[in-house]
Scaffold this motif. Structure first.
Motif, PDB file in Angstrom:
ATOM      1  N   TYR A  43       7.262  -3.052 -13.391  1.00  0.00           N
ATOM      2  CA  TYR A  43       6.373  -2.532 -12.356  1.00  0.00           C
ATOM      3  C   TYR A  43       4.974  -2.188 -12.849  1.00  0.00           C
ATOM      4  O   TYR A  43       4.146  -1.722 -12.071  1.00  0.00           O
ATOM      5  N   SER A  44       4.699  -2.374 -14.129  1.00  0.00           N
ATOM      6  CA  SER A  44       3.399  -2.027 -14.736  1.00  0.00           C
ATOM      7  C   SER A  44       3.061  -0.555 -14.548  1.00  0.00           C
ATOM      8  O   SER A  44       1.894  -0.187 -14.432  1.00  0.00           O
ATOM      9  N   ASP A  65      -1.189   0.663 -10.667  1.00  0.00           N
ATOM     10  CA  ASP A  65      -2.366   0.465  -9.825  1.00  0.00           C
ATOM     11  C   ASP A  65      -1.993  -0.150  -8.480  1.00  0.00           C
ATOM     12  O   ASP A  65      -2.693   0.025  -7.494  1.00  0.00           O
ATOM     13  N   SER A  66      -0.852  -0.833  -8.420  1.00  0.00           N
ATOM     14  CA  SER A  66      -0.376  -1.433  -7.169  1.00  0.00           C
ATOM     15  C   SER A  66       0.091  -0.376  -6.175  1.00  0.00           C
ATOM     16  O   SER A  66       0.272  -0.652  -5.003  1.00  0.00           O
ATOM     17  N   GLY A  67       0.342   0.867  -6.662  1.00  0.00           N
ATOM     18  CA  GLY A  67       0.787   1.948  -5.792  1.00  0.00           C
ATOM     19  C   GLY A  67       2.241   2.329  -5.977  1.00  0.00           C
ATOM     20  O   GLY A  67       2.684   3.344  -5.451  1.00  0.00           O
ATOM     21  N   GLU A  87       6.274   3.841  -2.917  1.00  0.00           N
ATOM     22  CA  GLU A  87       5.022   3.089  -2.853  1.00  0.00           C
ATOM     23  C   GLU A  87       3.887   4.003  -2.416  1.00  0.00           C
ATOM     24  O   GLU A  87       4.102   5.131  -2.006  1.00  0.00           O
ATOM     25  N   ALA A  88       2.690   3.491  -2.501  1.00  0.00           N
ATOM     26  CA  ALA A  88       1.465   4.139  -2.020  1.00  0.00           C
ATOM     27  C   ALA A  88       1.090   5.385  -2.817  1.00  0.00           C
ATOM     28  O   ALA A  88       0.612   6.364  -2.261  1.00  0.00           O
ATOM     29  N   PHE A  89       1.279   5.335  -4.136  1.00  0.00           N
ATOM     30  CA  PHE A  89       0.845   6.444  -4.987  1.00  0.00           C
ATOM     31  C   PHE A  89      -0.673   6.508  -4.982  1.00  0.00           C
ATOM     32  O   PHE A  89      -1.360   5.490  -5.064  1.00  0.00           O
TER      33      PHE A  89
END
Length: 103
Positions: A43-44, A65-67, A87-89
Motif C-alpha cells: 500500500y506504500s 499519499d493515495s489516502g 481510505e481518505a486519510f
C-alpha cells in the motif's frame, strides 16, 4: 501540544476498537517488522503518527499519499495487530481553540 492531542485521539480510537472486539472478530497479528513491510510493499504506507497507550502498547498510524491508512498496535510482548484501516486519510494541522473558548 497539537501532536499530543492527535496522539491521544488515536489512543482513544484504539481503545474503543480493542474494547469492542468480539470473539468472532480476529485481528491480523504478526511480528511488527513483517506487518510494516507488507504495509509499505502493498500500500506504500509509511508511519505518520505514533502514541503510547495506557497499557504500554504503542499505537501507530500508517498512511499513503493515495489516502489509504492503517492503525497498528504493538503490545509490550512485541506482537503487533492491525486494528483498523480505510481510505481518505488527510493530515490536518488545525490550531487548538483557546482554553475556555467554545469548540
Amino acid at each position: 501540544m497539537l501532536h499530543k492531542m492527535i496522539a491521544l485521539s488515536f489512543g482513544f480510537v484504539a481503545l474503543i476498537f480493542l474494547g469492542g472486539r468480539s470473539f468472532a472478530q480476529e485481528a491480523t497479528c504478526a511480528p511488527r517488522d513483517d506487518l510494516i513491510a507488507q504495509l509499505h510493499t502493498r500500500y506504500s504506507e509509511t508511519r505518520r503518527a505514533v502514541a503510547l497507550a495506557a497499557n504500554n502498547s504503542v499505537l501507530e498510524v500508517f498512511a499513503a499519499d493515495s489516502g489509504s491508512w492503517t492503525i497498528l498496535v504493538t503490545q509490550a510482548s512485541g506482537l503487533s495487530c492491525l486494528i483498523a484501516s480505510g481510505e481518505a486519510f488527510e493530515a490536518v494541522r488545525d490550531s487548538l481553540p483557546a482554553k475556555g473558548a467554545p469548540t
